[in-house]
Design an enzyme around this catalytic site. Structure first.
Site, PDB file in Angstrom:
ATOM      1  N   HIS A  90      -4.172  78.949 -71.247  1.00 41.23           N
ATOM      2  CA  HIS A  90      -3.909  80.379 -71.008  1.00 41.23           C
ATOM      3  C   HIS A  90      -5.048  81.223 -71.585  1.00 41.23           C
ATOM      4  CE1 HIS A  90      -0.620  83.754 -71.158  1.00 41.23           C
ATOM      5  NE2 HIS A  90      -1.727  84.115 -70.533  1.00 41.23           N
ATOM      6  N   ARG A 123       3.120  83.943 -64.918  1.00 38.11           N
ATOM      7  CA  ARG A 123       3.824  83.202 -65.965  1.00 38.11           C
ATOM      8  C   ARG A 123       4.238  81.852 -65.380  1.00 38.11           C
ATOM      9  NH1 ARG A 123       1.570  85.768 -68.985  1.00 38.11           N
ATOM     10  NH2 ARG A 123       2.317  87.331 -70.475  1.00 38.11           N
ATOM     11  N   ASN A 170      -5.977  93.842 -69.763  1.00 38.33           N
ATOM     12  CA  ASN A 170      -6.694  92.650 -69.286  1.00 38.33           C
ATOM     13  C   ASN A 170      -6.491  92.394 -67.792  1.00 38.33           C
ATOM     14  OD1 ASN A 170      -4.056  91.795 -69.386  1.00 38.33           O
ATOM     15  ND2 ASN A 170      -4.324  90.405 -71.109  1.00 38.33           N
ATOM     16  N   GLN A 196       4.194  76.971 -73.965  1.00 39.17           N
ATOM     17  CA  GLN A 196       2.828  77.105 -74.476  1.00 39.17           C
ATOM     18  C   GLN A 196       2.810  76.945 -75.993  1.00 39.17           C
ATOM     19  OE1 GLN A 196       1.145  80.035 -70.954  1.00 39.17           O
ATOM     20  NE2 GLN A 196       0.758  80.596 -73.040  1.00 39.17           N
TER      21      GLN A 196
HETATM   22  P1  NAD Z   1       2.495  95.551 -63.315  1.00 39.57           P
HETATM   23  O1  NAD Z   1       3.713  96.001 -64.009  1.00 39.57           O
HETATM   24  O2  NAD Z   1       1.388  96.533 -63.093  1.00 39.57           O
HETATM   25  O3  NAD Z   1       2.876  94.943 -61.885  1.00 39.57           O
HETATM   26  C1  NAD Z   1       3.901  94.041 -61.689  1.00 39.57           C
HETATM   27  C2  NAD Z   1       4.394  94.163 -60.260  1.00 39.57           C
HETATM   28  O4  NAD Z   1       5.297  93.086 -60.006  1.00 39.57           O
HETATM   29  C3  NAD Z   1       5.153  95.474 -59.995  1.00 39.57           C
HETATM   30  O5  NAD Z   1       4.618  96.116 -58.861  1.00 39.57           O
HETATM   31  C4  NAD Z   1       6.587  95.013 -59.779  1.00 39.57           C
HETATM   32  O6  NAD Z   1       7.304  95.837 -58.870  1.00 39.57           O
HETATM   33  C5  NAD Z   1       6.355  93.611 -59.210  1.00 39.57           C
HETATM   34  N1  NAD Z   1       7.539  92.761 -59.287  1.00 39.57           N
HETATM   35  C6  NAD Z   1       8.454  92.651 -60.279  1.00 39.57           C
HETATM   36  N2  NAD Z   1       9.424  91.792 -59.930  1.00 39.57           N
HETATM   37  C7  NAD Z   1       9.110  91.328 -58.700  1.00 39.57           C
HETATM   38  C8  NAD Z   1       9.747  90.430 -57.808  1.00 39.57           C
HETATM   39  N3  NAD Z   1      10.929  89.874 -58.097  1.00 39.57           N
HETATM   40  N4  NAD Z   1       9.143  90.177 -56.629  1.00 39.57           N
HETATM   41  C9  NAD Z   1       7.979  90.790 -56.290  1.00 39.57           C
HETATM   42  N5  NAD Z   1       7.345  91.672 -57.085  1.00 39.57           N
HETATM   43  C10 NAD Z   1       7.915  91.936 -58.279  1.00 39.57           C
HETATM   44  O7  NAD Z   1       1.973  94.294 -64.138  1.00 39.57           O
HETATM   45  P2  NAD Z   1       0.505  93.651 -64.150  1.00 39.57           P
HETATM   46  O8  NAD Z   1      -0.338  94.335 -65.158  1.00 39.57           O
HETATM   47  O9  NAD Z   1       0.017  93.531 -62.750  1.00 39.57           O
HETATM   48  O10 NAD Z   1       0.839  92.204 -64.736  1.00 39.57           O
HETATM   49  C11 NAD Z   1       1.727  91.332 -64.061  1.00 39.57           C
HETATM   50  C12 NAD Z   1       2.023  90.118 -64.902  1.00 39.57           C
HETATM   51  O11 NAD Z   1       0.848  89.311 -65.034  1.00 39.57           O
HETATM   52  C13 NAD Z   1       2.418  90.418 -66.353  1.00 39.57           C
HETATM   53  O12 NAD Z   1       3.769  90.786 -66.479  1.00 39.57           O
HETATM   54  C14 NAD Z   1       2.114  89.096 -67.025  1.00 39.57           C
HETATM   55  O13 NAD Z   1       3.216  88.233 -66.935  1.00 39.57           O
HETATM   56  C15 NAD Z   1       0.963  88.517 -66.189  1.00 39.57           C
HETATM   57  N6  NAD Z   1      -0.314  88.541 -66.941  1.00 39.57           N
HETATM   58  C16 NAD Z   1      -0.938  87.364 -67.204  1.00 39.57           C
HETATM   59  C17 NAD Z   1      -2.115  87.344 -67.937  1.00 39.57           C
HETATM   60  C18 NAD Z   1      -2.859  86.065 -68.227  1.00 39.57           C
HETATM   61  O14 NAD Z   1      -3.679  86.033 -69.136  1.00 39.57           O
HETATM   62  N7  NAD Z   1      -2.637  85.010 -67.494  1.00 39.57           N
HETATM   63  C19 NAD Z   1      -2.643  88.545 -68.439  1.00 39.57           C
HETATM   64  C20 NAD Z   1      -1.997  89.748 -68.099  1.00 39.57           C
HETATM   65  C21 NAD Z   1      -0.817  89.727 -67.375  1.00 39.57           C
END
Ligand code: NAD
Length: 358
Positions: free
Chosen positions: A309, A256, A117, A285
């Site tokens: 959400h 989050r 997503n 949530q």
């Molecule tokens: P991903 O794993 O591809 O990317 C996450 C990035 O965050 C990585 O590059 C990682 O190095 C970086 N990161 C981790 N800790 C960090 C920090 N302390 N400071 C800076 N960068 C940091 O994940 P993604 O697919 O891009 O998704 C990211 C997040 O988005 C998910 O973990 C989830 O919590 C959230 N999400 C929300 C929804 C929604 O419906 N709202 C849907 C999907 C994902």
């Protein structure tokens, strides 16, 4: 084998719209398939407290399916009771509602449907940035009220062109946000992430990395949060960090809720330190009725772009994460190797570098 799924209740919408696959009613579309192989499939939205279906069935479930949209919180304490649990599958992206350190300790694998997503969320982020910068919500409210006072909304409406936008986290979603922002001719696109983008990828979106977080936020007109929730990001955007934001900056968080401190954000909006906050994720949530983020406003009566959400649960996304969940289950049942990008915790160890630096 018992498969337990904690999903959200879809009500009449789910009966009318079968593509709402991630609901209790439509059960990710896998009931017949699972039962035809002799497995037991328990699906419920009841997830809080000792009498919940979640806590009742976790004791003998081998597979747990959860979704970030209605998180069944698998705590360290619950892990102790989940004696038969072998694998947790997140129907979606983001597995912070599972105590990942306990999963490592207990040898329980955690997988998510990576990428399922990320476009859905990136589109929502761009929309949220625009609606804050352009002061959209108060403008729409003027119309609903039957009014027409242009100056009341134009006094706090800007263009995105010429602004500095920065993402905390430049993974799948953060990078897609940068890609989508390119045609808006922002002054600069910057990012903060302990994992630097590959040089070619950074060049493609013309993004500069800033290594110090305070320095990073002080340069941004818009900050968007796109990193997972883990020990290193819980409360990352707190009262202290918000002081380093440019006065009147906008903040978008679809990652989050708990990455941003609830009270600090509400106070910063109220004082005008930040001009707006938008997103779809909450520290709890479903969010309680009186959650301050539902109604917080900047001094000009706007700046709130909060929604439930749903950014990552569009019908397109649901089709992808339902398919991905089935494929992870299929691999598990036939002892086939899992797609490496889906594995957050393998047996006894983290397989991803995205949930904190270890
Ligand atoms: P991903 O794993 O591809 O990317 C996450 C990035 O965050 C990585 O590059 C990682 O190095 C970086 N990161 C981790 N800790 C960090 C920090 N302390 N400071 C800076 N960068 C940091 O994940 P993604 O697919 O891009 O998704 C990211 C997040 O988005 C998910 O973990 C989830 O919590 C959230 N999400 C929300 C929804 C929604 O419906 N709202 C849907 C999907 C994902």
């Amino acid at each position: 084998m018992k498969v337990l799924a904690i999903l959200y209740k879809g009500g009449s919408a789910a009966k009318e719209e079968p593509r709402l696959l991630g609901t209790v009613e439509n059960q990710l579309g896998i009931r017949e398939w699972l039962e035809s192989q002799g497995h037991e499939y328990v699906v419920s939205d009841s997830k809080e407290g000792p009498d919940s279906d979640f806590q009742k069935h976790i004791v003998d479930a081998e597979v747990l399916i959860t979704t970030p949209f209605h998180p069944g919180y698998l705590t360290a304490e619950l892990f102790e009771k989940a004696k038969k649990l072998k694998i947790c599958i997140t129907a979606g992206v983001g597995s912070d509602h599972i105590d990942l350190n306990s999963a490592v300790k207990n040898g329980v694998q955690v997988l998510e449907v990576s990428g399922s997503n990320v476009v859905s969320v990136a589109e929502h982020v761009v929309m949220s940035i625009l609606l804050l910068v352009r002061n959209f919500v108060p403008a729409h409210e003027v119309i609903e009220r039957g009014d027409w006072q242009v100056s009341d909304v134009a006094r706090n409406a800007f263009d995105l062109e010429g602004k500095v936008v920065g993402t905390i986290g430049a993974g799948r979603i953060g990078y897609r946000v940068l890609q989508r922002l390119l045609p808006f001719d922002c002054k600069e696109l910057i990012y903060y992430d302990y994992a630097p983008l590959p040089e070619a990828a950074a060049k493609t979106v013309n993004a500069r990395r800033v290594e110090d977080l305070k320095d990073f936020v002080s340069q941004c007109d818009v900050v968007t949060v796109n990193c997972p929730l883990h020990e290193g990001t819980r409360g990352l955007v707190n009262a202290d960090l918000l002081k380093h934001f440019k006065k009147g900056a906008w903040l978008v968080n679809t990652a989050r809720g708990a990455i941003c401190d609830k009270d600090a954000v509400a106070a910063a909006i109220k004082s005008g330190q930040i001009n707006g906050y938008a997103g779809d994720v909450w520290n709890v949530q479903p969010a309680p009725k009186d959650h301050s983020w539902r109604t917080m406003k900047n001094p000009l009566g706007g700046g709130n772009g909060m929604v439930p959400h749903y950014s990552g649960t569009t019908l397109d996304a649901q089709a992808r994460y339902a398919r991905g969940t089935k494929s992870i289950l299929e691999n598990y049942l036939t002892s086939k190797a899992q797609e490496p990008q889906n594995v957050i915790v393998g047996v006894g160890k983290y397989e991803t570098k995205a949930y904190g630096q270890r």
